[in-house]
Design a protein around this motif. Sequence first.
Motif, PDB file in Angstrom:
ATOM      1  N   ALA A   1       0.836  -1.208   0.000  1.00 23.43           N
ATOM      2  CA  ALA A   1       0.000   0.000   0.000  1.00 23.43           C
ATOM      3  C   ALA A   1       0.869   1.257   0.000  1.00 23.43           C
ATOM      4  CB  ALA A   1      -0.922  -0.011   1.217  1.00 23.43           C
ATOM      5  N   GLN A   2       1.924   1.239   0.784  1.00 27.10           N
ATOM      6  CA  GLN A   2       2.825   2.391   0.839  1.00 27.10           C
ATOM      7  C   GLN A   2       3.528   2.586  -0.499  1.00 27.10           C
ATOM      8  OE1 GLN A   2       3.034   4.941   2.410  1.00 27.10           O
ATOM      9  NE2 GLN A   2       4.967   5.353   3.401  1.00 27.10           N
ATOM     10  N   LEU A   3       3.967   1.493  -1.113  1.00 27.14           N
ATOM     11  CA  LEU A   3       4.641   1.614  -2.407  1.00 27.14           C
ATOM     12  C   LEU A   3       3.694   2.152  -3.478  1.00 27.14           C
ATOM     13  CD1 LEU A   3       6.815  -1.601  -2.360  1.00 27.14           C
ATOM     14  CD2 LEU A   3       7.657   0.745  -2.494  1.00 27.14           C
ATOM     15  N   VAL A   4       2.449   1.709  -3.454  1.00 27.97           N
ATOM     16  CA  VAL A   4       1.471   2.218  -4.424  1.00 27.97           C
ATOM     17  C   VAL A   4       1.230   3.710  -4.185  1.00 27.97           C
ATOM     18  CG1 VAL A   4      -0.975   2.084  -5.094  1.00 27.97           C
ATOM     19  CG2 VAL A   4       0.368  -0.003  -4.836  1.00 27.97           C
ATOM     20  N   ARG A   5       1.157   4.103  -2.926  1.00 31.98           N
ATOM     21  CA  ARG A   5       0.921   5.512  -2.597  1.00 31.98           C
ATOM     22  C   ARG A   5       2.045   6.418  -3.071  1.00 31.98           C
ATOM     23  NH1 ARG A   5       0.906   7.630   2.053  1.00 31.98           N
ATOM     24  NH2 ARG A   5      -0.760   9.091   1.723  1.00 31.98           N
ATOM     25  N   ILE A   6       3.305   5.967  -2.932  1.00 30.82           N
ATOM     26  CA  ILE A   6       4.436   6.871  -3.167  1.00 30.82           C
ATOM     27  C   ILE A   6       5.175   6.607  -4.472  1.00 30.82           C
ATOM     28  CG2 ILE A   6       4.802   7.186  -0.693  1.00 30.82           C
ATOM     29  CD1 ILE A   6       7.229   5.290  -0.961  1.00 30.82           C
ATOM     30  N   TRP A   7       4.687   5.673  -5.289  1.00 32.33           N
ATOM     31  CA  TRP A   7       5.471   5.240  -6.444  1.00 32.33           C
ATOM     32  C   TRP A   7       5.829   6.385  -7.384  1.00 32.33           C
ATOM     33  CZ3 TRP A   7       8.196   1.086  -6.712  1.00 32.33           C
ATOM     34  CH2 TRP A   7       8.797   0.765  -7.927  1.00 32.33           C
ATOM     35  N   HIS A   8       4.903   7.256  -7.716  1.00 33.45           N
ATOM     36  CA  HIS A   8       5.174   8.343  -8.663  1.00 33.45           C
ATOM     37  C   HIS A   8       5.460   9.671  -7.973  1.00 33.45           C
ATOM     38  CE1 HIS A   8       4.388   6.014 -12.214  1.00 33.45           C
ATOM     39  NE2 HIS A   8       3.256   5.571 -11.691  1.00 33.45           N
TER      40      HIS A   8
END
Length: 127
Positions: free
Chosen positions: A89-96
């Motif tokens: 979830a954190q990676l999806v939130r901060i990916w871009h």
Amino acid sequence: MAHIVASFLSAKAWWPLFPLLLLLVIVALSAAIVWAVRGKAAKADVVIQILALLCYLFTAVVAMASESGTLSPHVHRLPSLVTQALLLAQLVRIWHRDRARPLRALNLIAWGGILADTALHYLIKAD
């Protein structure tokens, strides 16, 4: 040939990797918390990082209890999956997001350590 493979997959040969992977994940998640706080990340980022670290520490405690025979060896899988879900979830939130590269890298390192631990559990056989 079979005895060579059996000795290669022996738990005695690979047990030192489990504490090293534990240390790797804890250091990566702790560094991610420090970076999130010092990097002025969003409050939700800090909360998710703290939850991921706490959930992983709980996973480690449950895993150690299962090694001593107090709990079933399968009990630590649920908190491990919750930790992985938090990291995803954190990676999806901060990916871009700009300026979040260190946080992405630290979360990927932590997730890689958790997945390596899982893979080792499936690869080795108990003696």
